[in-house]
Design an enzyme around this catalytic site. Structure first.
Site, mmCIF file in Angstrom:
data_model
loop_
_atom_site.group_PDB
_atom_site.id
_atom_site.type_symbol
_atom_site.label_atom_id
_atom_site.label_comp_id
_atom_site.label_asym_id
_atom_site.label_seq_id
_atom_site.Cartn_x
_atom_site.Cartn_y
_atom_site.Cartn_z
ATOM 1 N N LEU A 118 25.045 4.369 26.289
ATOM 2 C CA LEU A 118 24.542 4.119 24.931
ATOM 3 C C LEU A 118 23.043 4.366 24.803
ATOM 4 O O LEU A 118 22.493 4.311 23.702
ATOM 5 C CB LEU A 118 24.867 2.677 24.508
ATOM 6 C CG LEU A 118 26.354 2.387 24.297
ATOM 7 C CD1 LEU A 118 26.597 0.886 24.180
ATOM 8 C CD2 LEU A 118 26.886 3.115 23.069
ATOM 9 N N GLU A 149 32.978 -1.837 24.045
ATOM 10 C CA GLU A 149 32.835 -2.205 25.459
ATOM 11 C C GLU A 149 34.053 -2.945 26.005
ATOM 12 O O GLU A 149 34.048 -3.372 27.160
ATOM 13 C CB GLU A 149 31.574 -3.060 25.662
ATOM 14 C CG GLU A 149 30.281 -2.366 25.272
ATOM 15 C CD GLU A 149 29.879 -1.243 26.211
ATOM 16 O OE1 GLU A 149 30.683 -0.842 27.085
ATOM 17 O OE2 GLU A 149 28.754 -0.750 26.091
ATOM 18 N N TYR A 199 22.124 0.014 29.262
ATOM 19 C CA TYR A 199 21.667 0.640 30.520
ATOM 20 C C TYR A 199 22.477 1.877 30.871
ATOM 21 O O TYR A 199 22.195 2.532 31.859
ATOM 22 C CB TYR A 199 21.785 -0.369 31.675
ATOM 23 C CG TYR A 199 23.190 -0.905 31.835
ATOM 24 C CD1 TYR A 199 24.137 -0.211 32.570
ATOM 25 C CD2 TYR A 199 23.574 -2.081 31.210
ATOM 26 C CE1 TYR A 199 25.432 -0.675 32.681
ATOM 27 C CE2 TYR A 199 24.867 -2.559 31.319
ATOM 28 C CZ TYR A 199 25.794 -1.855 32.050
ATOM 29 O OH TYR A 199 27.076 -2.311 32.143
ATOM 30 N N GLY A 200 23.489 2.209 30.073
ATOM 31 C CA GLY A 200 24.398 3.296 30.438
ATOM 32 C C GLY A 200 24.508 4.369 29.376
ATOM 33 O O GLY A 200 23.509 4.940 28.933
#
Length: 156
Positions: A10, A82, A7-8
């Site tokens: 990537l 992450e 969601y970010g």
């Protein structure tokens, strides 16, 4: 192969997408787009403007993102990238498919009568309490109107 929802940074067109297409790190195959079934707070926090999905189900928005099938090598890379399990934790979440491009797997998305798949998502339950008071977003774009451009690791 495992399913991962990003969601970010990537996502396609975002600063760290290059890692998703770097086959030296493993295989990641774009399958489609979706959003979280439950609402979560998506905030941009810290001095490097990192997007975080706070693991507070029922608060915030349905977060938009992309669904990938990844091999074990890519999953291990993503865990390291992450900062799992300290910065982010990889958990299974229900994702509603809104667009599916997966070849040979289209039936898989439709197999669930409600169009919902379980995907691994990197969210965090280990965040400073003041982050709950930051603005919540339903979608992330590093160059969005929020004016909080992500700072690449190599620039920190």
């Amino acid at each position: 192969m495992a399913r991962v929802f990003v969601y970010g940074t990537l996502k396609k067109g975002q600063p760290n997408y290059k890692h998703m297409i770097n086959t030296a790190k493993g295989l990641a195959k774009f399958q489609g787009r979706g959003h979280t079934v439950e609402k979560y707070p998506l905030v941009i926090a810290g001095k490097y403007n990192i997007p975080y999905m706070l693991n507070i189900p029922g608060t915030g928005h349905h977060i938009a993102g992309e669904i990938y099938s990844v091999d074990e090598q890519m999953l291990q890379f993503l865990d390291e990238f992450e900062g799992c399990p300290d910065m982010y934790q990889r958990t299974l979440m229900r994702i509603r498919v809104v667009e599916w491009e997966g070849k040979g797997g289209a039936g898989e998305a439709r197999a669930a009568a409600d169009g919902v798949l379980e995907c691994f998502v990197y969210s965090t339950a280990t965040f400073p309490p003041e982050w709950v008071g930051l603005p919540y977003h339903d979608s992330y774009d590093s160059s969005g109107q929020h004016g909080l451009a992500y700072v690449l690791r190599e620039s920190r």
